[in-house]
Enzyme design. Structure first.
Site, PDB file in Angstrom:
ATOM      1  N   ASP A   1      -5.849   5.280   8.696  1.00 42.13           N
ATOM      2  CA  ASP A   1      -5.111   6.316   7.953  1.00 42.13           C
ATOM      3  C   ASP A   1      -5.851   6.715   6.668  1.00 42.13           C
ATOM      4  O   ASP A   1      -5.493   7.696   6.035  1.00 42.13           O
ATOM      5  CB  ASP A   1      -3.644   5.926   7.690  1.00 42.13           C
ATOM      6  CG  ASP A   1      -3.456   4.510   7.183  1.00 42.13           C
ATOM      7  OD1 ASP A   1      -4.443   3.755   7.103  1.00 42.13           O
ATOM      8  OD2 ASP A   1      -2.302   4.158   6.866  1.00 42.13           O
TER       9      ASP A   1
ATOM     10  N   ASN B   1      -3.907   2.342  -4.491  1.00 42.02           N
ATOM     11  CA  ASN B   1      -2.494   2.680  -4.299  1.00 42.02           C
ATOM     12  C   ASN B   1      -1.895   3.355  -5.532  1.00 42.02           C
ATOM     13  O   ASN B   1      -0.738   3.126  -5.891  1.00 42.02           O
ATOM     14  CB  ASN B   1      -1.677   1.443  -3.891  1.00 42.02           C
ATOM     15  CG  ASN B   1      -1.634   1.259  -2.384  1.00 42.02           C
ATOM     16  OD1 ASN B   1      -1.361   2.197  -1.636  1.00 42.02           O
ATOM     17  ND2 ASN B   1      -1.928   0.046  -1.924  1.00 42.02           N
TER      18      ASN B   1
ATOM     19  N   GLU C   1      -8.188  -3.902   3.640  1.00 35.62           N
ATOM     20  CA  GLU C   1      -7.260  -4.135   4.758  1.00 35.62           C
ATOM     21  C   GLU C   1      -8.007  -4.580   6.012  1.00 35.62           C
ATOM     22  O   GLU C   1      -7.867  -3.984   7.088  1.00 35.62           O
ATOM     23  CB  GLU C   1      -6.372  -2.914   5.030  1.00 35.62           C
ATOM     24  CG  GLU C   1      -5.266  -2.759   4.002  1.00 35.62           C
ATOM     25  CD  GLU C   1      -4.003  -2.118   4.582  1.00 35.62           C
ATOM     26  OE1 GLU C   1      -3.845  -0.894   4.439  1.00 35.62           O
ATOM     27  OE2 GLU C   1      -3.182  -2.841   5.174  1.00 35.62           O
TER      28      GLU C   1
ATOM     29  N   TYR D   1      -8.061  -4.302  -3.216  1.00 35.39           N
ATOM     30  CA  TYR D   1      -6.935  -3.689  -2.516  1.00 35.39           C
ATOM     31  C   TYR D   1      -5.680  -3.955  -3.342  1.00 35.39           C
ATOM     32  O   TYR D   1      -5.098  -5.033  -3.299  1.00 35.39           O
ATOM     33  CB  TYR D   1      -6.806  -4.276  -1.100  1.00 35.39           C
ATOM     34  CG  TYR D   1      -5.620  -3.770  -0.321  1.00 35.39           C
ATOM     35  CD1 TYR D   1      -5.307  -2.417  -0.292  1.00 35.39           C
ATOM     36  CD2 TYR D   1      -4.810  -4.639   0.402  1.00 35.39           C
ATOM     37  CE1 TYR D   1      -4.217  -1.956   0.419  1.00 35.39           C
ATOM     38  CE2 TYR D   1      -3.723  -4.186   1.130  1.00 35.39           C
ATOM     39  CZ  TYR D   1      -3.433  -2.844   1.127  1.00 35.39           C
ATOM     40  OH  TYR D   1      -2.346  -2.385   1.833  1.00 35.39           O
TER      41      TYR D   1
ATOM     42  N   ASP E   1      -8.924   0.615  -2.590  1.00 32.14           N
ATOM     43  CA  ASP E   1      -7.649   1.305  -2.421  1.00 32.14           C
ATOM     44  C   ASP E   1      -6.762   0.868  -3.575  1.00 32.14           C
ATOM     45  O   ASP E   1      -6.308  -0.272  -3.610  1.00 32.14           O
ATOM     46  CB  ASP E   1      -7.036   0.921  -1.071  1.00 32.14           C
ATOM     47  CG  ASP E   1      -5.661   1.543  -0.847  1.00 32.14           C
ATOM     48  OD1 ASP E   1      -5.148   2.223  -1.756  1.00 32.14           O
ATOM     49  OD2 ASP E   1      -5.105   1.340   0.249  1.00 32.14           O
TER      50      ASP E   1
END
Length: 259
Positions: free
Chosen positions: A249, A148, A34, A105, A146
């Site tokens: 975050d 997810n 990101e 990502y 990441d």
DNA sequence: ATGGTCGTAAGACGA
């Protein structure tokens, strides 16, 4: 050898925090996700002064991934390498220190059944297909990023709250399992089989103070590399601070290897 | 609690 993965949620906003982190932990390789910027906007100069080369796949506004490394990255590749016309910058790969390294990502998926949910499942399938077509489980490969995906109940403080979401529904977990089945070890889980150590807390609803966390950030290594893993931790200190301190975050996940 | 807080970039959209 120290390898880090960190979803920084804008590399430009996080730049000072990132430089401080690199200085404190001295990783050899640091995979970022990101970036939220193009390659032209990427802060190569500041990171070079901090001692790092960068392999970047950038994109305006959204996504964007990079690999920072002490040594020079060779054979940089961007994207999944299939014939799909995909404008989203979600994978960069490079070779350094005797390793093939990927920073990924994985699409979030928005809501179950949405178009972007299908894209997420497709993307995970395309990644597995890329491994089948262009890589070998016997090579020294590390995939960081990441994902997810909440693998199971050990990767959430409140698993039931997430069970029906895009992070945990069966088809997503199955797609992730198919990735691991190719020949990858979740080295953080290997080091911490008891789970309940997290890498993401929602900005909203006091997620971090309540430790309402998830482990979404993974270091996946082929067996020969995973066998050298000596330690792993999630640096939750990097999630601390108020709005003024601009935490991402996500916090960095740090993995050490004897090699 | 169908909320909430960020980042980008200039009004929503994605997460």
């Amino acid at each position: 050898m120290r390898i880090v993965t960190w979803n920084v949620n804008s590399v430009r906003t996080r730049l000072q925090r990132l430089v401080n982190f690199l200085d404190r932990h001295q990783p050899d390789i640091c995979c970022l996700q990101e970036l939220k910027c193009t390659a032209e906007q990427f802060p190569y100069d500041v990171l070079e002064r901090a001692g790092y080369h960068a392999a970047v796949a950038g994109q305006k506004t959204y996504n964007g991934v990079a690999i920072l490394s002490r040594t020079f990255p060779d054979d940089i590749r961007r994207g999944l390498g299939d014939d799909t016309d995909d404008p989203q910058a979600r994978l960069v790969a490079a070779h350094m220190d005797g390793l093939r390294v990927m920073s990924i990502y994985v699409p979030n998926g928005a809501t179950v059944g949405s178009e972007t949910f299908s894209y997420k499942l497709d993307w995970l399938g395309r990644l597995r297909a890329m491994l089948d077509a262009h890589h070998d489980p016997g090579e020294r490969l590390v995939i960081c990023g990441d994902t997810n995906v909440i693998r199971d109940g050990a990767d959430a403080e409140n698993p039931a709250a997430w069970a029906e979401t895009v992070l945990a529904v069966p088809p997503v977990r199955e797609a992730f399992d198919r990735l691991l089945d190719w020949g990858l070890v979740d080295v953080f889980r290997q080091q911490h089989p008891g789970g309940h150590l997290y890498s993401w807390w929602d900005y909203r609803n006091l997620g971090f103070p309540r430790n309402d966390g998830l482990r979404l950030d993974h270091v996946l290594a082929t067996q020969t590399v995973a066998a050298d893993c000596s330690a792993a931790f999630a640096d939750r200190d990097e999630r601390k601070g108020t709005t003024d301190d601009k935490p991402s975050d996500h916090c960095p996940v740090v993995v050490d290897f004897d090699m």
